[in-house]
Design a protein around this motif. Sequence first.
Motif, PDB file in Angstrom:
ATOM      1  N   LYS A 184       2.636  -0.789  -5.810  1.00  0.00           N
ATOM      2  CA  LYS A 184       3.492   0.395  -5.682  1.00  0.00           C
ATOM      3  C   LYS A 184       3.807   0.990  -7.053  1.00  0.00           C
ATOM      4  CE  LYS A 184       5.603  -1.192  -1.371  1.00  0.00           C
ATOM      5  NZ  LYS A 184       6.825  -1.724  -0.726  1.00  0.00           N
ATOM      6  N   ALA A 185       4.076   0.132  -8.033  1.00  0.00           N
ATOM      7  CA  ALA A 185       4.413   0.618  -9.377  1.00  0.00           C
ATOM      8  C   ALA A 185       3.245   1.372  -9.999  1.00  0.00           C
ATOM      9  CB  ALA A 185       4.830  -0.550 -10.276  1.00  0.00           C
ATOM     10  N   VAL A 186       2.059   0.793  -9.929  1.00  0.00           N
ATOM     11  CA  VAL A 186       0.879   1.447 -10.488  1.00  0.00           C
ATOM     12  C   VAL A 186       0.607   2.749  -9.741  1.00  0.00           C
ATOM     13  CG1 VAL A 186      -1.598   1.273 -10.904  1.00  0.00           C
ATOM     14  CG2 VAL A 186      -0.123  -0.717 -11.312  1.00  0.00           C
ATOM     15  N   GLY A 187       0.670   2.700  -8.421  1.00  0.00           N
ATOM     16  CA  GLY A 187       0.437   3.899  -7.625  1.00  0.00           C
ATOM     17  C   GLY A 187       1.412   5.010  -7.944  1.00  0.00           C
ATOM     18  N   TRP A 188       2.655   4.642  -8.172  1.00  0.00           N
ATOM     19  CA  TRP A 188       3.699   5.628  -8.503  1.00  0.00           C
ATOM     20  C   TRP A 188       3.368   6.335  -9.819  1.00  0.00           C
ATOM     21  CZ3 TRP A 188       9.216   4.058 -10.467  1.00  0.00           C
ATOM     22  CH2 TRP A 188      10.006   5.197 -10.613  1.00  0.00           C
ATOM     23  N   ILE A 189       3.017   5.559 -10.834  1.00  0.00           N
ATOM     24  CA  ILE A 189       2.707   6.166 -12.124  1.00  0.00           C
ATOM     25  C   ILE A 189       1.440   7.015 -12.035  1.00  0.00           C
ATOM     26  CG2 ILE A 189       2.132   5.718 -14.543  1.00  0.00           C
ATOM     27  CD1 ILE A 189       5.098   5.275 -13.794  1.00  0.00           C
ATOM     28  N   LEU A 190       0.468   6.574 -11.264  1.00  0.00           N
ATOM     29  CA  LEU A 190      -0.727   7.392 -11.068  1.00  0.00           C
ATOM     30  C   LEU A 190      -0.381   8.699 -10.354  1.00  0.00           C
ATOM     31  CD1 LEU A 190      -3.385   4.693 -10.060  1.00  0.00           C
ATOM     32  CD2 LEU A 190      -3.107   5.821 -12.290  1.00  0.00           C
ATOM     33  N   ARG A 191       0.466   8.625  -9.354  1.00  0.00           N
ATOM     34  CA  ARG A 191       0.901   9.847  -8.661  1.00  0.00           C
ATOM     35  C   ARG A 191       1.579  10.812  -9.623  1.00  0.00           C
ATOM     36  NH1 ARG A 191       5.117   8.491  -4.399  1.00  0.00           N
ATOM     37  NH2 ARG A 191       6.509   8.600  -6.195  1.00  0.00           N
ATOM     38  N   GLU A 192       2.451  10.277 -10.490  1.00  0.00           N
ATOM     39  CA  GLU A 192       3.132  11.131 -11.472  1.00  0.00           C
ATOM     40  C   GLU A 192       2.139  11.736 -12.457  1.00  0.00           C
ATOM     41  OE1 GLU A 192       6.448  11.968 -11.352  1.00  0.00           O
ATOM     42  OE2 GLU A 192       6.240  10.955  -9.423  1.00  0.00           O
ATOM     43  N   THR A 193       1.096  10.976 -12.787  1.00  0.00           N
ATOM     44  CA  THR A 193       0.023  11.510 -13.634  1.00  0.00           C
ATOM     45  C   THR A 193      -0.642  12.702 -12.950  1.00  0.00           C
ATOM     46  OG1 THR A 193      -0.397   9.366 -14.678  1.00  0.00           O
ATOM     47  CG2 THR A 193      -2.201  10.967 -14.717  1.00  0.00           C
ATOM     48  N   GLY A 194      -0.930  12.540 -11.664  1.00  0.00           N
ATOM     49  CA  GLY A 194      -1.551  13.614 -10.911  1.00  0.00           C
ATOM     50  C   GLY A 194      -0.679  14.846 -10.787  1.00  0.00           C
ATOM     51  N   LYS A 195       0.628  14.653 -10.731  1.00  0.00           N
ATOM     52  CA  LYS A 195       1.535  15.806 -10.685  1.00  0.00           C
ATOM     53  C   LYS A 195       1.448  16.620 -11.967  1.00  0.00           C
ATOM     54  CE  LYS A 195       5.775  14.961  -9.265  1.00  0.00           C
ATOM     55  NZ  LYS A 195       7.017  14.198  -9.003  1.00  0.00           N
ATOM     56  N   LYS A 196       1.216  15.934 -13.073  1.00  0.00           N
ATOM     57  CA  LYS A 196       1.091  16.630 -14.361  1.00  0.00           C
ATOM     58  C   LYS A 196      -0.316  17.188 -14.550  1.00  0.00           C
ATOM     59  CE  LYS A 196       3.792  16.721 -17.293  1.00  0.00           C
ATOM     60  NZ  LYS A 196       4.890  17.669 -17.627  1.00  0.00           N
ATOM     61  N   ASN A 197      -1.319  16.439 -14.098  1.00  0.00           N
ATOM     62  CA  ASN A 197      -2.706  16.866 -14.286  1.00  0.00           C
ATOM     63  C   ASN A 197      -3.576  16.208 -13.206  1.00  0.00           C
ATOM     64  OD1 ASN A 197      -5.435  17.190 -15.189  1.00  0.00           O
ATOM     65  ND2 ASN A 197      -4.674  17.591 -17.250  1.00  0.00           N
TER      66      ASN A 197
END
Length: 237
Positions: A184-197
Amino acid sequence: MRNTTKEIINELNKYRNEEKAAFLPRFFKTGKGQYGEGDQFIGIVVPDIRVVAKQYIDADQDTLRELLASPVHEYRMTALLILTYYYAKHKDNAERKACVDFYLSQVDAINNWDLVDLSCYKILGHWLHDKDKQILYDWAHADHLWKQRIAMISCMHFVKHGEFQDALAIADILQHHPHDLMHKAVGWILRETGKKNEQVLTDYLLPRYKQMPRTMLRYAIERFEEPKRKAFLLGEY
């Protein structure tokens, strides 16, 4: 116990809720062998904890240390929120370094996912933004669930500033971690990455998504348009 610690505890206890206190141990997995084993709850919600923390923003480290030594989850959270407010308030590097050093010294008390998520990127992540980030890589490799989660979630600060390199590198280290909390932690940070780019996230996922834990992938692609999200879920992108 110091007078300030007693004051803070007395103030917090005004917000106790027995119904929530009965529910939260199950939510935070405090049973034998579970990740939150031994954690105790008195049923105070985060907005109320924030109210109290803001009243004691200048509490000293001895007071915070006493709160962090408590088995009561909400007392530990209060100490961590006080520390985040203190760090944000004081712009002096020496003051901030003292906060970071104290935070690192108390890692064994930062022992549930919400305690990590509410504090690490606002203190450690912010501090490391323009500094050597080796500690995050060391902790990502550590055999310590909460250090590993701190390593991942601290990258939130970098991602918010459009800097993805460390977040993606640490995601690689933790991609096949056995614990759902890290998925969940890794997925969350990846999702936030996608929101930016979104393109950065897409490029990262393409060679990896078929081997990723399902929970991690679902979190990562949550913000994609439905056809793209389905293609990733079906392994057809």
